[in-house]
Design a protein around this motif. Structure first.
Motif, PDB file in Angstrom:
ATOM      1  N   SER A 166       0.832  -1.208   0.000  1.00 63.49           N
ATOM      2  CA  SER A 166       0.000   0.000   0.000  1.00 63.49           C
ATOM      3  C   SER A 166       0.864   1.253   0.000  1.00 63.49           C
ATOM      4  N   GLU A 167       1.983   1.221   0.736  1.00 60.02           N
ATOM      5  CA  GLU A 167       2.889   2.366   0.757  1.00 60.02           C
ATOM      6  C   GLU A 167       3.613   2.517  -0.576  1.00 60.02           C
ATOM      7  N   VAL A 168       3.923   1.400  -1.222  1.00 62.50           N
ATOM      8  CA  VAL A 168       4.537   1.465  -2.557  1.00 62.50           C
ATOM      9  C   VAL A 168       3.610   2.205  -3.511  1.00 62.50           C
ATOM     10  N   LEU A 169       2.324   1.884  -3.448  1.00 64.60           N
ATOM     11  CA  LEU A 169       1.340   2.525  -4.316  1.00 64.60           C
ATOM     12  C   LEU A 169       1.151   3.997  -3.945  1.00 64.60           C
ATOM     13  N   ALA A 170       1.054   4.280  -2.653  1.00 70.17           N
ATOM     14  CA  ALA A 170       0.787   5.644  -2.194  1.00 70.17           C
ATOM     15  C   ALA A 170       1.936   6.592  -2.538  1.00 70.17           C
ATOM     16  N   LEU A 171       3.175   6.100  -2.449  1.00 71.29           N
ATOM     17  CA  LEU A 171       4.341   6.937  -2.690  1.00 71.29           C
ATOM     18  C   LEU A 171       4.773   6.953  -4.154  1.00 71.29           C
ATOM     19  N   GLY A 172       4.135   6.110  -4.952  1.00 70.01           N
ATOM     20  CA  GLY A 172       4.530   6.047  -6.359  1.00 70.01           C
ATOM     21  C   GLY A 172       5.940   5.535  -6.544  1.00 70.01           C
ATOM     22  N   ALA A 173       6.365   4.631  -5.671  1.00 76.03           N
ATOM     23  CA  ALA A 173       7.725   4.081  -5.770  1.00 76.03           C
ATOM     24  C   ALA A 173       7.860   3.233  -7.045  1.00 76.03           C
ATOM     25  N   ARG A 174       9.038   3.310  -7.651  1.00 71.64           N
ATOM     26  CA  ARG A 174       9.309   2.494  -8.851  1.00 71.64           C
ATOM     27  C   ARG A 174       9.492   1.039  -8.429  1.00 71.64           C
ATOM     28  N   MET A 175       8.763   0.155  -9.082  1.00 72.43           N
ATOM     29  CA  MET A 175       8.782  -1.250  -8.686  1.00 72.43           C
ATOM     30  C   MET A 175       9.255  -2.131  -9.834  1.00 72.43           C
ATOM     31  N   ALA A 176      10.280  -2.931  -9.558  1.00 72.86           N
ATOM     32  CA  ALA A 176      10.709  -3.953 -10.509  1.00 72.86           C
ATOM     33  C   ALA A 176       9.728  -5.118 -10.401  1.00 72.86           C
ATOM     34  N   VAL A 177       9.345  -5.686 -11.529  1.00 72.38           N
ATOM     35  CA  VAL A 177       8.366  -6.774 -11.531  1.00 72.38           C
ATOM     36  C   VAL A 177       8.931  -7.973 -12.280  1.00 72.38           C
ATOM     37  N   ARG A 178       8.263  -9.096 -12.130  1.00 80.06           N
ATOM     38  CA  ARG A 178       8.651 -10.332 -12.807  1.00 80.06           C
ATOM     39  C   ARG A 178       7.767 -10.564 -14.020  1.00 80.06           C
ATOM     40  N   GLN A 179       8.147 -11.548 -14.836  1.00 82.57           N
ATOM     41  CA  GLN A 179       7.371 -11.873 -16.024  1.00 82.57           C
ATOM     42  C   GLN A 179       6.070 -12.574 -15.659  1.00 82.57           C
ATOM     43  N   GLU A 180       5.104 -12.520 -16.572  1.00 81.21           N
ATOM     44  CA  GLU A 180       3.838 -13.213 -16.372  1.00 81.21           C
ATOM     45  C   GLU A 180       4.091 -14.705 -16.177  1.00 81.21           C
ATOM     46  N   GLY A 181       3.445 -15.315 -15.193  1.00 71.97           N
ATOM     47  CA  GLY A 181       3.621 -16.739 -14.926  1.00 71.97           C
ATOM     48  C   GLY A 181       4.656 -17.044 -13.870  1.00 71.97           C
ATOM     49  N   ALA A 182       5.469 -16.056 -13.488  1.00 71.33           N
ATOM     50  CA  ALA A 182       6.418 -16.253 -12.389  1.00 71.33           C
ATOM     51  C   ALA A 182       5.636 -16.293 -11.079  1.00 71.33           C
ATOM     52  N   GLY A 183       6.077 -17.134 -10.144  1.00 68.44           N
ATOM     53  CA  GLY A 183       5.380 -17.240  -8.876  1.00 68.44           C
ATOM     54  C   GLY A 183       5.305 -15.916  -8.134  1.00 68.44           C
ATOM     55  N   ALA A 184       6.398 -15.142  -8.178  1.00 67.06           N
ATOM     56  CA  ALA A 184       6.406 -13.851  -7.493  1.00 67.06           C
ATOM     57  C   ALA A 184       5.416 -12.878  -8.126  1.00 67.06           C
ATOM     58  N   GLN A 185       5.224 -12.988  -9.442  1.00 64.86           N
ATOM     59  CA  GLN A 185       4.259 -12.115 -10.099  1.00 64.86           C
ATOM     60  C   GLN A 185       2.830 -12.518  -9.737  1.00 64.86           C
ATOM     61  N   MET A 186       2.594 -13.834  -9.600  1.00 64.32           N
ATOM     62  CA  MET A 186       1.282 -14.289  -9.125  1.00 64.32           C
ATOM     63  C   MET A 186       1.018 -13.758  -7.715  1.00 64.32           C
ATOM     64  N   LEU A 187       2.047 -13.792  -6.871  1.00 62.22           N
ATOM     65  CA  LEU A 187       1.901 -13.280  -5.511  1.00 62.22           C
ATOM     66  C   LEU A 187       1.608 -11.788  -5.528  1.00 62.22           C
ATOM     67  N   LEU A 188       2.299 -11.050  -6.396  1.00 59.98           N
ATOM     68  CA  LEU A 188       2.047  -9.605  -6.496  1.00 59.98           C
ATOM     69  C   LEU A 188       0.597  -9.340  -6.892  1.00 59.98           C
ATOM     70  N   ASP A 189       0.069 -10.126  -7.835  1.00 59.96           N
ATOM     71  CA  ASP A 189      -1.330  -9.962  -8.241  1.00 59.96           C
ATOM     72  C   ASP A 189      -2.273 -10.197  -7.060  1.00 59.96           C
ATOM     73  N   VAL A 190      -1.971 -11.210  -6.248  1.00 58.96           N
ATOM     74  CA  VAL A 190      -2.804 -11.511  -5.073  1.00 58.96           C
ATOM     75  C   VAL A 190      -2.739 -10.367  -4.066  1.00 58.96           C
ATOM     76  N   LEU A 191      -1.528  -9.858  -3.807  1.00 59.56           N
ATOM     77  CA  LEU A 191      -1.372  -8.778  -2.830  1.00 59.56           C
ATOM     78  C   LEU A 191      -2.040  -7.491  -3.307  1.00 59.56           C
ATOM     79  N   LEU A 192      -1.969  -7.231  -4.612  1.00 58.99           N
ATOM     80  CA  LEU A 192      -2.648  -6.054  -5.164  1.00 58.99           C
ATOM     81  C   LEU A 192      -4.163  -6.174  -4.980  1.00 58.99           C
ATOM     82  N   LYS A 193      -4.685  -7.364  -5.228  1.00 60.55           N
ATOM     83  CA  LYS A 193      -6.122  -7.576  -5.065  1.00 60.55           C
ATOM     84  C   LYS A 193      -6.532  -7.353  -3.612  1.00 60.55           C
ATOM     85  N   ARG A 194      -5.713  -7.865  -2.687  1.00 64.87           N
ATOM     86  CA  ARG A 194      -6.025  -7.668  -1.260  1.00 64.87           C
ATOM     87  C   ARG A 194      -6.004  -6.195  -0.881  1.00 64.87           C
ATOM     88  N   ALA A 195      -5.146  -5.415  -1.582  1.00 65.51           N
ATOM     89  CA  ALA A 195      -5.045  -3.981  -1.295  1.00 65.51           C
ATOM     90  C   ALA A 195      -6.097  -3.179  -2.062  1.00 65.51           C
TER      91      ALA A 195
END
Length: 297
Positions: A166-195
């Motif tokens: 939530s703080e990453v989103l609020a502050l507009g911090a630059r975020m490195a992301v993973r490719q589609e299908g990576a487990g970490a990217q799936m986790l990011l999608d879940v955390l975004l939905k929760r937020a």
């Protein structure tokens, strides 16, 4: 786990006890000696029988190459080397690894699925759910490796004082992301939905990072303020870490591959004290699931 005595195992396999002892002395059957008595794990006996299943010539499946597909992990790569398994790694992400396993292109795949279905994640069984529903994996087996800590990887000192997504989103911090299908990217999608947010609201790097170490390198080089990866990836890169969740990190394979010498060498090593020591050194790992069969089709 359900264990059988020698007489029970002989009856279960419809073998004489003398023949069973011959298999034990040659190391040809899964068993364990406890206080002077041989015990046989029923589940592994089932896998042992299925691994030798005879098929007509036209149905013979080609043996997959000794390659571990799926997700990158420092502890796993160290284990592949130290176990003497001879298994190489091909790090393309969780979903791609499972796809290669289905096509018989790898002997196993390292996976850490995260589902938008909260029930899968709350039960810690997103990996089990993925394997259970995977096409062409009616003989799938899921062997536990570790539980891993995932969180925000940030520069030393955490200059933006990031403590949550939530703080990453609020502050507009630059975020490195993973490719589609990576487990970490799936986790990011879940955390975004929760937020209550979406990926479009992230200020992210355009080019996805293919592995956790690649993501950490992007942050270390100043291209991003943060990214989602393991504590071990952050520590190895000399970066700081903000913990968010623990996840199951498992090895998916076919039943016939479970008993191949390369995989047996790795699975035996998972119970070695050196793995626990290395997990402590790298940090962010709970090796208690190592070597356990978490699911079998």
């Amino acid at each position: 786990m359900d264990f059988l005595t020698t007489s029970e195992a002989a009856d279960y396999l419809r073998l004489g006890e003398r023949k069973l002892y011959e298999l034990v002395t040659t190391g040809a059957i899964p068993c364990s000696k406890v206080t002077g008595k041989w015990l046989f794990p029923r589940h592994e006996l089932d896998l042992w029988v299925l691994s030798g299943l005879a098929r007509p010539g036209g149905m013979l499946a080609a043996e997959p190459p000794p390659i571990m597909g799926g997700s990158q992990d420092d502890l796993l790569e160290w284990s592949l080397r130290e176990s003497g398994s001879g298994v190489a790694s091909l790090n393309e992400g969780t979903a791609r690894g499972l796809e290669r396993l289905q096509r018989n292109e790898v002997i196993a795949a390292a996976v850490h699925f995260h589902s938008l279905d909260a029930s899968d994640n709350l039960a810690g069984d997103a990996n089990v759910a993925a394997l259970r529903t995977a096409a062409d994996l009616h003989d799938g087996v899921l062997v536990g490796l570790v539980r891993r800590e995932q969180g925000l990887v940030v520069p030393p000192g955490n200059p933006k004082r990031l403590r949550s997504l939530s703080e990453v989103l609020a502050l507009g911090a630059r975020m490195a992301v993973r490719q589609e299908g990576a487990g970490a990217q799936m986790l990011l999608d879940v955390l975004l939905k929760r937020a209550g947010a979406s990926a479009k609201e992230l200020r992210r790097l355009e080019t996805p990072c293919l592995t956790g170490p690649d993501l950490a390198a992007a942050i270390r080089a100043g291209h991003a303020d943060c990214g989602l990866a393991t504590r071990a990836a952050a520590r190895t890169a000399g970066l700081d870490f903000v913990p968010l969740v623990w996840e199951n990190f498992d090895l998916a394979m076919r039943q016939r591959s479970y008993f191949r010498p390369a995989m047996q060498a790795l699975i035996r090593f998972l119970g070695d004290r050196r793995l626990r020591q290395r997990a402590d050194e790298l940090t962010g790992y709970d090796p208690s699931p190592a070597g356990q069969i978490r699911f079998a089709a």
